[in-house]
Design a protein around this motif. Structure first.
Motif, PDB file in Angstrom:
ATOM      1  N   PHE A   1      43.879  44.502  37.715  1.00 23.13           N
ATOM      2  CA  PHE A   1      45.335  44.809  37.222  1.00 23.13           C
ATOM      3  C   PHE A   1      46.428  44.892  38.142  1.00 23.13           C
ATOM      4  N   HIS A   2      46.107  44.542  39.543  1.00 27.83           N
ATOM      5  CA  HIS A   2      47.158  44.530  40.469  1.00 27.83           C
ATOM      6  C   HIS A   2      47.340  43.017  40.488  1.00 27.83           C
ATOM      7  N   GLN A   3      48.774  42.727  41.151  1.00 28.98           N
ATOM      8  CA  GLN A   3      49.235  41.416  41.278  1.00 28.98           C
ATOM      9  C   GLN A   3      48.555  40.211  42.123  1.00 28.98           C
ATOM     10  N   LYS A   4      48.602  41.075  43.317  1.00 27.67           N
ATOM     11  CA  LYS A   4      48.424  40.005  44.417  1.00 27.67           C
ATOM     12  C   LYS A   4      46.905  39.882  45.037  1.00 27.67           C
ATOM     13  N   GLN A   5      46.020  40.726  44.409  1.00 27.35           N
ATOM     14  CA  GLN A   5      44.460  41.024  45.080  1.00 27.35           C
ATOM     15  C   GLN A   5      43.680  39.689  44.662  1.00 27.35           C
ATOM     16  N   ILE A   6      42.674  39.398  45.367  1.00 26.55           N
ATOM     17  CA  ILE A   6      41.764  38.216  44.792  1.00 26.55           C
ATOM     18  C   ILE A   6      40.535  39.250  44.601  1.00 26.55           C
ATOM     19  N   ASN A   7      39.952  39.094  43.341  1.00 29.26           N
ATOM     20  CA  ASN A   7      38.940  39.585  42.823  1.00 29.26           C
ATOM     21  C   ASN A   7      37.644  38.902  42.961  1.00 29.26           C
ATOM     22  N   LEU A   8      36.682  39.137  43.499  1.00 31.37           N
ATOM     23  CA  LEU A   8      35.466  38.120  43.707  1.00 31.37           C
ATOM     24  C   LEU A   8      34.185  38.804  43.123  1.00 31.37           C
ATOM     25  N   VAL A   9      33.546  37.948  42.340  1.00 31.05           N
ATOM     26  CA  VAL A   9      32.124  38.579  41.748  1.00 31.05           C
ATOM     27  C   VAL A   9      31.136  37.818  42.755  1.00 31.05           C
ATOM     28  N   GLY A  10      30.546  38.681  43.364  1.00 34.23           N
ATOM     29  CA  GLY A  10      29.707  38.272  44.398  1.00 34.23           C
ATOM     30  C   GLY A  10      28.411  37.654  43.777  1.00 34.23           C
ATOM     31  N   ASN A  11      27.551  37.012  44.699  1.00 34.70           N
ATOM     32  CA  ASN A  11      26.436  36.479  44.544  1.00 34.70           C
ATOM     33  C   ASN A  11      25.103  37.646  44.010  1.00 34.70           C
ATOM     34  N   GLY A  12      25.404  38.648  44.314  1.00 38.65           N
ATOM     35  CA  GLY A  12      24.423  39.821  43.839  1.00 38.65           C
ATOM     36  C   GLY A  12      24.686  40.270  42.490  1.00 38.65           C
ATOM     37  N   VAL A  13      25.711  39.810  41.763  1.00 37.05           N
ATOM     38  CA  VAL A  13      26.115  40.171  40.553  1.00 37.05           C
ATOM     39  C   VAL A  13      25.368  39.374  39.486  1.00 37.05           C
ATOM     40  N   VAL A  14      25.010  40.019  38.338  1.00 36.84           N
ATOM     41  CA  VAL A  14      24.533  39.094  37.255  1.00 36.84           C
ATOM     42  C   VAL A  14      25.412  38.961  36.313  1.00 36.84           C
ATOM     43  N   ILE A  15      25.907  37.828  35.669  1.00 35.08           N
ATOM     44  CA  ILE A  15      26.893  37.731  34.657  1.00 35.08           C
ATOM     45  C   ILE A  15      26.655  37.105  33.327  1.00 35.08           C
ATOM     46  N   ASP A  16      27.119  37.960  32.208  1.00 30.50           N
ATOM     47  CA  ASP A  16      26.895  37.577  30.753  1.00 30.50           C
ATOM     48  C   ASP A  16      28.027  36.638  30.360  1.00 30.50           C
ATOM     49  N   PRO A  17      27.913  35.367  30.102  1.00 25.64           N
ATOM     50  CA  PRO A  17      29.236  34.843  29.803  1.00 25.64           C
ATOM     51  C   PRO A  17      29.815  35.264  28.665  1.00 25.64           C
ATOM     52  N   VAL A  18      29.031  35.683  27.655  1.00 25.33           N
ATOM     53  CA  VAL A  18      29.516  36.316  26.199  1.00 25.33           C
ATOM     54  C   VAL A  18      30.476  37.485  26.633  1.00 25.33           C
ATOM     55  N   ILE A  19      29.865  38.382  27.393  1.00 22.83           N
ATOM     56  CA  ILE A  19      30.588  39.588  27.813  1.00 22.83           C
ATOM     57  C   ILE A  19      31.889  39.475  28.922  1.00 22.83           C
ATOM     58  N   PHE A  20      31.624  38.413  29.526  1.00 28.26           N
ATOM     59  CA  PHE A  20      32.673  37.779  30.532  1.00 28.26           C
ATOM     60  C   PHE A  20      34.049  37.407  29.691  1.00 28.26           C
ATOM     61  N   ARG A  21      33.640  36.597  28.838  1.00 26.17           N
ATOM     62  CA  ARG A  21      34.706  35.977  28.026  1.00 26.17           C
ATOM     63  C   ARG A  21      35.514  37.210  27.226  1.00 26.17           C
ATOM     64  N   GLU A  22      34.617  37.921  26.698  1.00 25.96           N
ATOM     65  CA  GLU A  22      35.318  39.133  26.077  1.00 25.96           C
ATOM     66  C   GLU A  22      36.260  39.963  26.866  1.00 25.96           C
ATOM     67  N   GLU A  23      35.563  40.046  28.259  1.00 28.06           N
ATOM     68  CA  GLU A  23      36.470  40.820  29.035  1.00 28.06           C
ATOM     69  C   GLU A  23      37.652  40.423  29.437  1.00 28.06           C
ATOM     70  N   VAL A  24      37.566  39.081  29.732  1.00 28.22           N
ATOM     71  CA  VAL A  24      38.892  38.302  30.127  1.00 28.22           C
ATOM     72  C   VAL A  24      40.039  38.312  29.122  1.00 28.22           C
ATOM     73  N   ASP A  25      39.270  38.073  27.979  1.00 26.86           N
ATOM     74  CA  ASP A  25      40.265  37.929  26.723  1.00 26.86           C
ATOM     75  C   ASP A  25      41.192  39.373  26.348  1.00 26.86           C
ATOM     76  N   SER A  26      40.328  40.428  26.664  1.00 30.80           N
ATOM     77  CA  SER A  26      41.019  41.873  26.604  1.00 30.80           C
ATOM     78  C   SER A  26      41.972  42.071  27.506  1.00 30.80           C
ATOM     79  N   ILE A  27      41.698  41.319  28.838  1.00 29.67           N
ATOM     80  CA  ILE A  27      42.757  41.750  30.014  1.00 29.67           C
ATOM     81  C   ILE A  27      43.848  40.621  29.810  1.00 29.67           C
ATOM     82  N   ARG A  28      43.668  39.568  29.375  1.00 29.38           N
ATOM     83  CA  ARG A  28      44.956  38.753  28.859  1.00 29.38           C
ATOM     84  C   ARG A  28      45.678  39.322  27.945  1.00 29.38           C
ATOM     85  N   LYS A  29      45.043  40.127  26.828  1.00 29.22           N
ATOM     86  CA  LYS A  29      45.780  40.648  25.762  1.00 29.22           C
ATOM     87  C   LYS A  29      46.652  41.752  26.146  1.00 29.22           C
ATOM     88  N   LEU A  30      46.406  42.237  27.585  1.00 23.97           N
ATOM     89  CA  LEU A  30      47.306  43.357  28.213  1.00 23.97           C
ATOM     90  C   LEU A  30      48.238  42.564  29.091  1.00 23.97           C
TER      91      LEU A  30
END
Ligand code: IMP
Length: 423
Positions: free
Chosen positions: A60-89
């Motif tokens: 939610f900050h402007q300049k920072q890089i946000n990195l999802v590291g190799n140790g994380v597990v990603i569900d593309p369905v939830i990722f997309r929902e998350e991205v959509d709701s961030i964009r809506k803001l």
């Protein structure tokens, strides 16, 4: 430059998301290093409450890089929902989000396997968030998993189908009814969403950032008492949640770790099954749950509540090498005449101040009583306004742990935070 690590010292839900959000302006890069959408990092600002699952809390900050590291597990369905709701803001993610090529993907069939495994356990179930975390890490260590980098390969579909078939065979053993195709379309749409961001060799990126003198905060998920090795096994999550996991989950050497910020609640909570020595199964526990809105950010499940457990806290500090303590939800404890802190466990053979191999050895917690305070902490903005009893509570924790409490959070909002300047 070094990488500072921020992580939870209890059973998760310590309020890490808010603290990362507040600290973000001091850093150039915020990186998640383990866990997945089982996490629910809550942030509140401008009257908006937002919950993040896989994306780092600096987004939610402007300049920072946000990195999802190799140790994380990603569900593309939830990722997309998350991205959509961030964009809506109205928040843009362009140029701000990087995803490790080596992060593993949660397939729809991993979620089914999670549910089937839990259902088969009956009353001994872990109380998993059912996001497919355990089966995905099993495939990672079993060397069967699919990684984000695979989506860039021509044989990705084939690899997906092979793993799905393997899961189908396993699910048959559980005799569990499911429809694997149900969310498959959404899953592939999520894959397309992932492709829009920078897919990187994050170990090179992060070490490159260090060389350029960029400041990095590694954001942990869950909590130390849910660590796969050191938590109350088997009632744990499937990743290492301790500070050492920042090294393996991002590709940084141990000598690159700087400060280790340990976040803990002024009391304790736990969601899901498993031992919890200082749990309050009475009206006080219900009061804490209601006052502290202690309901799971990911699943909505009511959290179990109890007094602060110093035995568990000291154990977590030892395992993580915590340099500063951040105490959250101090406001929830306002209004008690007397507060209790667990300082040892009574066992069949005497009293112990160590977390045991098997929690069944514990008969009951040993408590120290402290005077409570009545002031509404959510309104105070200066450390000097803190009630004397809260100061005493903090001093007791510092004396017992040997680590300064440098931040006290007094509410869910960005502004409700006190920096104590203690060293
Ligand atoms: P899993 O990681 O979803 O398999 O869940 C394993 C255990 O960890 C369960 O007791 C969950 O409730 C707990 N858990 C997982 N993630 C979190 C979290 O982010 N906060 C609190 N508890 C969690």
């Amino acid at each position: 430059m070094k990488v500072d690590v921020l992580l939870g010292l209890q059973w998760g839900d310590e309020g890490k998301g808010k603290i990362v959000d507040v600290l973000t302006p001091k850093y150039d890069v915020i990186a998640r290093f383990q866990g997945g959408p089982n996490a629910g990092h809550s942030l509140e600002f401008n009257q908006i409450k937002h919950i993040l699952h896989s994306i780092p809390s600096g987004i939610f900050h402007q300049k920072q890089i946000n990195l999802v590291g190799n140790g994380v597990v990603i569900d593309p369905v939830i990722f997309r929902e998350e991205v959509d709701s961030i964009r809506k803001l109205g928040v843009s993610l362009e140029g701000k989000l990087m995803i490790s090529r080596k992060a593993h993907l949660i397939l729809p069939s991993h979620r089914v396997l999670d549910a089937a495994s839990e259902a088969s356990k009956g009353i001994t179930k872990i109380g998993s968030t059912l996001k497919g975390i355990g089966p995905t890490y099993m495939d990672k260590t079993g060397r069967n998993g699919l990684r984000v980098g695979d989506i860039q390969e021509p044989d990705f579909q084939e690899k997906y189908r092979a793993l799905k078939r393997k899961h189908g065979d396993l699910i048959k053993l559980y005799d569990y009814e499911y429809n694997p195709e149900e969310i498959e379309e959404l899953w592939f749409e999520g894959i397309e969403e992932i492709r829009k961001y920078q897919i990187v060799d994050s170990e090179y990126e992060i070490n490159g950032f260090l060389k350029q003198g960029k400041s990095i905060l590694a954001e942990g998920a869950q909590g130390t008492m849910l660590d796969i090795d050191f938590g109350s096994y088997p009632y744990v999550t499937s990743s290492n949640t301790v500070s050492a996991a920042a090294c393996t989950g991002l590709g940084i050497a141990p000598n690159k770790i700087g400060e280790v910020y340990g976040v803990f609640k002024a009391y304790c909570t736990r969601v899901g099954s498993g031992p919890f020595p200082s749990e309050l199964k009475d009206d006080t526990g219900i009061y804490l749950r209601e006052k502290g809105s202690e309901y799971g950010a990911t699943t909505g499940r009511p959290r179990r509540c109890g007094w602060l457990d110093l035995v568990a806290l000291k154990y977590a500090i030892m395992l993580n090498g915590v340099t500063c303590l951040f105490m959250t939800k101090a406001d929830v404890l306002s209004g008690f005449e007397t507060l209790k802190i667990c300082t040892a466990y009574k066992k069949n053979k005497g009293i112990s101040d160590q977390v045991p191999y098997d929690f069944k050895e514990i008969n009951e917690p040993v408590y120290t009583e402290m005077k409570g305070w009545n002031q509404d902490l959510m309104r105070i903005r200066e450390v000097s306004e803190m009630p004397a009893e809260l100061n005493e509570y903090i001093r007791m924790i510092e004396k017992e742990t040997g680590v300064p409490v440098t931040v006290v959070s007094t509410g869910p909002n960005r502004e409700q935070i006190l920096f104590t300047d203690r060293t």
